[in-house]
Design a protein around this motif. Structure first.
Motif, PDB file in Angstrom:
ATOM      1  N   TYR A 172    -110.657 -65.792 -20.852  1.00 44.70           N
ATOM      2  CA  TYR A 172    -109.758 -66.933 -20.656  1.00 44.70           C
ATOM      3  C   TYR A 172    -108.916 -67.197 -21.902  1.00 44.70           C
ATOM      4  CZ  TYR A 172    -111.680 -68.149 -16.120  1.00 44.70           C
ATOM      5  OH  TYR A 172    -112.023 -68.134 -14.790  1.00 44.70           O
ATOM      6  N   GLY A 173    -109.501 -66.970 -23.074  1.00 46.98           N
ATOM      7  CA  GLY A 173    -108.718 -67.120 -24.304  1.00 46.98           C
ATOM      8  C   GLY A 173    -107.579 -66.123 -24.369  1.00 46.98           C
ATOM      9  N   ALA A 174    -107.832 -64.902 -23.914  1.00 50.58           N
ATOM     10  CA  ALA A 174    -106.771 -63.892 -23.883  1.00 50.58           C
ATOM     11  C   ALA A 174    -105.661 -64.291 -22.910  1.00 50.58           C
ATOM     12  CB  ALA A 174    -107.357 -62.539 -23.488  1.00 50.58           C
ATOM     13  N   ALA A 175    -106.053 -64.909 -21.790  1.00 47.17           N
ATOM     14  CA  ALA A 175    -105.044 -65.386 -20.825  1.00 47.17           C
ATOM     15  C   ALA A 175    -104.144 -66.429 -21.470  1.00 47.17           C
ATOM     16  CB  ALA A 175    -105.733 -65.968 -19.594  1.00 47.17           C
ATOM     17  N   LEU A 176    -104.725 -67.323 -22.248  1.00 47.94           N
ATOM     18  CA  LEU A 176    -103.927 -68.341 -22.937  1.00 47.94           C
ATOM     19  C   LEU A 176    -103.029 -67.711 -23.991  1.00 47.94           C
ATOM     20  CD1 LEU A 176    -106.626 -71.144 -23.389  1.00 47.94           C
ATOM     21  CD2 LEU A 176    -104.791 -71.047 -21.696  1.00 47.94           C
ATOM     22  N   SER A 177    -103.517 -66.685 -24.685  1.00 51.76           N
ATOM     23  CA  SER A 177    -102.698 -65.988 -25.679  1.00 51.76           C
ATOM     24  C   SER A 177    -101.486 -65.335 -25.040  1.00 51.76           C
ATOM     25  CB  SER A 177    -103.534 -64.931 -26.410  1.00 51.76           C
ATOM     26  OG  SER A 177    -104.482 -65.519 -27.262  1.00 51.76           O
ATOM     27  N   ILE A 178    -101.699 -64.723 -23.885  1.00 51.94           N
ATOM     28  CA  ILE A 178    -100.579 -64.100 -23.172  1.00 51.94           C
ATOM     29  C   ILE A 178     -99.574 -65.169 -22.737  1.00 51.94           C
ATOM     30  CG2 ILE A 178     -99.943 -62.940 -21.029  1.00 51.94           C
ATOM     31  CD1 ILE A 178    -102.421 -61.239 -21.285  1.00 51.94           C
ATOM     32  N   ALA A 179    -100.088 -66.262 -22.198  1.00 54.52           N
ATOM     33  CA  ALA A 179     -99.204 -67.327 -21.714  1.00 54.52           C
ATOM     34  C   ALA A 179     -98.373 -67.924 -22.849  1.00 54.52           C
ATOM     35  CB  ALA A 179    -100.019 -68.425 -21.042  1.00 54.52           C
ATOM     36  N   ASP A 180     -98.969 -68.025 -24.027  1.00 53.07           N
ATOM     37  CA  ASP A 180     -98.277 -68.603 -25.183  1.00 53.07           C
ATOM     38  C   ASP A 180     -97.444 -67.572 -25.935  1.00 53.07           C
ATOM     39  OD1 ASP A 180     -99.505 -70.988 -24.588  1.00 53.07           O
ATOM     40  OD2 ASP A 180    -101.123 -70.731 -26.049  1.00 53.07           O
ATOM     41  N   GLU A 181     -97.459 -66.310 -25.446  1.00 55.65           N
ATOM     42  CA  GLU A 181     -96.764 -65.208 -26.118  1.00 55.65           C
ATOM     43  C   GLU A 181     -97.190 -65.126 -27.580  1.00 55.65           C
ATOM     44  OE1 GLU A 181     -92.581 -65.428 -25.468  1.00 55.65           O
ATOM     45  OE2 GLU A 181     -92.756 -65.400 -23.295  1.00 55.65           O
ATOM     46  N   SER A 182     -98.485 -65.275 -27.799  1.00 58.80           N
ATOM     47  CA  SER A 182     -99.045 -65.233 -29.139  1.00 58.80           C
ATOM     48  C   SER A 182     -98.914 -63.838 -29.738  1.00 58.80           C
ATOM     49  CB  SER A 182    -100.516 -65.642 -29.097  1.00 58.80           C
ATOM     50  OG  SER A 182    -101.161 -65.369 -30.320  1.00 58.80           O
ATOM     51  N   PRO A 183     -98.671 -63.738 -31.045  1.00 56.84           N
ATOM     52  CA  PRO A 183     -98.619 -62.415 -31.681  1.00 56.84           C
ATOM     53  C   PRO A 183     -99.967 -61.692 -31.663  1.00 56.84           C
ATOM     54  CG  PRO A 183     -98.502 -64.172 -33.320  1.00 56.84           C
ATOM     55  CD  PRO A 183     -98.347 -64.822 -31.988  1.00 56.84           C
ATOM     56  N   THR A 184    -101.036 -62.413 -31.366  1.00 54.26           N
ATOM     57  CA  THR A 184    -102.363 -61.788 -31.299  1.00 54.26           C
ATOM     58  C   THR A 184    -102.776 -61.447 -29.871  1.00 54.26           C
ATOM     59  OG1 THR A 184    -103.540 -63.916 -31.090  1.00 54.26           O
ATOM     60  CG2 THR A 184    -103.074 -63.113 -33.329  1.00 54.26           C
ATOM     61  N   ALA A 185    -101.855 -61.511 -28.937  1.00 56.55           N
ATOM     62  CA  ALA A 185    -102.202 -61.308 -27.527  1.00 56.55           C
ATOM     63  C   ALA A 185    -102.822 -59.934 -27.281  1.00 56.55           C
ATOM     64  CB  ALA A 185    -100.976 -61.503 -26.649  1.00 56.55           C
ATOM     65  N   ALA A 186    -102.246 -58.880 -27.868  1.00 53.97           N
ATOM     66  CA  ALA A 186    -102.779 -57.532 -27.660  1.00 53.97           C
ATOM     67  C   ALA A 186    -104.202 -57.429 -28.196  1.00 53.97           C
ATOM     68  CB  ALA A 186    -101.881 -56.503 -28.329  1.00 53.97           C
ATOM     69  N   ARG A 187    -104.424 -57.991 -29.384  1.00 54.17           N
ATOM     70  CA  ARG A 187    -105.767 -57.985 -29.954  1.00 54.17           C
ATOM     71  C   ARG A 187    -106.744 -58.754 -29.075  1.00 54.17           C
ATOM     72  NH1 ARG A 187    -106.793 -62.154 -34.546  1.00 54.17           N
ATOM     73  NH2 ARG A 187    -106.883 -63.395 -32.628  1.00 54.17           N
ATOM     74  N   ASP A 188    -106.293 -59.898 -28.571  1.00 55.90           N
ATOM     75  CA  ASP A 188    -107.171 -60.768 -27.795  1.00 55.90           C
ATOM     76  C   ASP A 188    -107.579 -60.140 -26.464  1.00 55.90           C
ATOM     77  OD1 ASP A 188    -106.939 -62.558 -29.852  1.00 55.90           O
ATOM     78  OD2 ASP A 188    -105.428 -63.801 -28.874  1.00 55.90           O
ATOM     79  N   VAL A 189    -106.635 -59.477 -25.787  1.00 55.83           N
ATOM     80  CA  VAL A 189    -107.002 -58.855 -24.509  1.00 55.83           C
ATOM     81  C   VAL A 189    -107.911 -57.654 -24.734  1.00 55.83           C
ATOM     82  CG1 VAL A 189    -104.974 -59.669 -23.244  1.00 55.83           C
ATOM     83  CG2 VAL A 189    -104.890 -57.459 -24.385  1.00 55.83           C
ATOM     84  N   SER A 190    -107.715 -56.947 -25.840  1.00 60.77           N
ATOM     85  CA  SER A 190    -108.602 -55.820 -26.140  1.00 60.77           C
ATOM     86  C   SER A 190    -110.011 -56.306 -26.458  1.00 60.77           C
ATOM     87  CB  SER A 190    -108.047 -54.999 -27.311  1.00 60.77           C
ATOM     88  OG  SER A 190    -106.970 -54.188 -26.902  1.00 60.77           O
ATOM     89  N   ALA A 191    -110.116 -57.385 -27.226  1.00 61.96           N
ATOM     90  CA  ALA A 191    -111.433 -57.945 -27.527  1.00 61.96           C
ATOM     91  C   ALA A 191    -112.126 -58.405 -26.244  1.00 61.96           C
ATOM     92  CB  ALA A 191    -111.294 -59.106 -28.503  1.00 61.96           C
ATOM     93  N   ALA A 192    -111.348 -59.002 -25.340  1.00 61.67           N
ATOM     94  CA  ALA A 192    -111.900 -59.455 -24.064  1.00 61.67           C
ATOM     95  C   ALA A 192    -112.393 -58.277 -23.228  1.00 61.67           C
ATOM     96  CB  ALA A 192    -110.845 -60.245 -23.291  1.00 61.67           C
ATOM     97  N   LYS A 193    -111.632 -57.193 -23.220  1.00 63.40           N
ATOM     98  CA  LYS A 193    -112.018 -56.011 -22.437  1.00 63.40           C
ATOM     99  C   LYS A 193    -113.318 -55.411 -22.962  1.00 63.40           C
ATOM    100  CE  LYS A 193    -111.271 -52.411 -19.602  1.00 63.40           C
ATOM    101  NZ  LYS A 193    -112.093 -51.306 -20.087  1.00 63.40           N
ATOM    102  N   VAL A 194    -113.448 -55.315 -24.278  1.00 57.36           N
ATOM    103  CA  VAL A 194    -114.664 -54.757 -24.861  1.00 57.36           C
ATOM    104  C   VAL A 194    -115.874 -55.628 -24.509  1.00 57.36           C
ATOM    105  CG1 VAL A 194    -115.874 -54.265 -27.015  1.00 57.36           C
ATOM    106  CG2 VAL A 194    -113.490 -53.569 -26.744  1.00 57.36           C
ATOM    107  N   ALA A 195    -115.736 -56.926 -24.690  1.00 59.16           N
ATOM    108  CA  ALA A 195    -116.848 -57.843 -24.433  1.00 59.16           C
ATOM    109  C   ALA A 195    -117.211 -57.880 -22.949  1.00 59.16           C
ATOM    110  CB  ALA A 195    -116.497 -59.245 -24.925  1.00 59.16           C
ATOM    111  N   ALA A 196    -116.194 -57.921 -22.081  1.00 60.87           N
ATOM    112  CA  ALA A 196    -116.448 -57.975 -20.643  1.00 60.87           C
ATOM    113  C   ALA A 196    -117.115 -56.691 -20.160  1.00 60.87           C
ATOM    114  CB  ALA A 196    -115.149 -58.209 -19.885  1.00 60.87           C
TER     115      ALA A 196
END
Length: 321
Positions: A243-267
């Motif tokens: 869900y944090g990665a979803a918020l990063s994408i929505a906010d066009e955060s510069p860390t979005a790529a990192r956040d979705v990758s971290a989410a994928k590994v953990a999930a």
């Protein structure tokens, strides 16, 4: 920061759960694996009626233009019920690739209505396309941009419901930064993994309450309790990252790529732990192909490498740090 789903999102999740629980998805998945797509397409029609296929489609093309969190809610539900087909590609990725295409209006509208199913190959992260033989639209998204393609050689997957194909470009495309759409694909597959992991945990808990050994339910033994508690903890720690990665994408955060990758590994790690623990809890019956548990176990193993292997995503997180 405190985060919680709102009432509408919870109702949306409940409606997906209710509809799929009545749709006999395991039977549809088995038929899909054998090449009979009609039961699975009936499930897709149900998803279209719920608005799932319209989530990422722009409102100007009769879609919903939903927030990435809504996408996570939907894909977690689809993962929980092991819905067959290119759900990530058609629901989360293709609509974003088509939105910038001059000829994207007509297929986008058909995606929203559920009339069209699309699939996507995005090398190097996902070099082959899922179900390219039955998809009405096959796309390649890479450094060049977006191009239409057709199915090539089929390759086997550990999950029989996942038919992956090489893709052959069929024409010119458009220059486009595809990273935004690809991040949505990673986000969606992460949510799907969380849903599948939760389904495996739920089934293991229920079985542990019913199966008896030495005159007691096996769930009463501490070793079983601790094993399933570890799965619950892993899922509850991974879910906020998604869900944090979803918020990063929505906010066009510069860390979005990192956040979705971290989410994928953990999930992926949590879902794999759920698969192992559920199999161990069920014992010999968990190994049988006729038992529905196998559908989720094999899907989790396949999804761990879909839209980027754990090693690929760990490297992307390390690079970002």
């Amino acid at each position: 920061m405190k985060f919680d789903l709102d009432t509408q999102q919870r109702d949306f999740a409940a409606s997906i759960d209710a509809a799929l629980s009545a749709a006999d998805v395991p039977a549809a998945a088995r038929a899909w694996a054998e090449g009979d797509h009609q039961p699975g397409l009936a499930v897709w029609s149900t998803l279209a009626e719920l608005g799932v296929t319209a989530l990422a489609v722009s409102e100007k093309y009769d879609g919903i233009g939903a927030h990435p969190v809504d996408l996570v809610v939907a894909l977690e539900g689809l993962g929980k019920w092991a819905v067959p087909g290119p759900v990530v590609e058609s629901v989360a990725v293709a609509p974003l690739l088509l939105s910038s295409h001059e000829d994207g209006a007509e297929p986008s509208t058909r995606l929203a209505s559920g009339e069209l199913i699309a699939t996507v190959a995005a090398p190097p992260i996902t070099p082959r396309a899922l179900d390219a033989d039955i998809a009405g639209l096959v796309l390649i998204a890479d450094d060049i941009g977006v191009r239409e393609a057709q199915a090539g050689t089929q390759h086997e997957s550990i999950d029989a419901t996942r038919r992956v194909f090489d893709v052959i470009p069929t024409g010119g495309g458009i220059s486009l930064d595809t990273s935004y759409a690809i991040n949505h694909g990673v986000l969606a597959i992460s949510a799907q993994l969380i849903g599948a992991g939760q389904a495996l945990l739920d089934r293991a808990v229920e079985y542990a309450k019913q199966r008896s050994q030495f005159g007691r339910p096996i769930g009463s033994y501490q070793a079983v309790k601790h094993k399933l508690a570890d799965v619950h903890i892993a899922l509850e720690l991974a879910r906020p990252l998604v869900y944090g990665a979803a918020l990063s994408i929505a906010d066009e955060s510069p860390t979005a790529a990192r956040d979705v990758s971290a989410a994928k590994v953990a999930a992926g790690k949590a879902a794999y732990l759920a698969a192992r623990s559920s199999l161990q809890t069920h014992g010999a019956i968990g190994f049988t192909a006729e038992y529905d548990l196998s559908l989720w176990i094999l899907k989790v193993r396949a999804l761990m490498s879909a839209w980027g292997t754990p090693e690929w995503h760990r490297a992307r997180v390390l690079e970002a740090l």
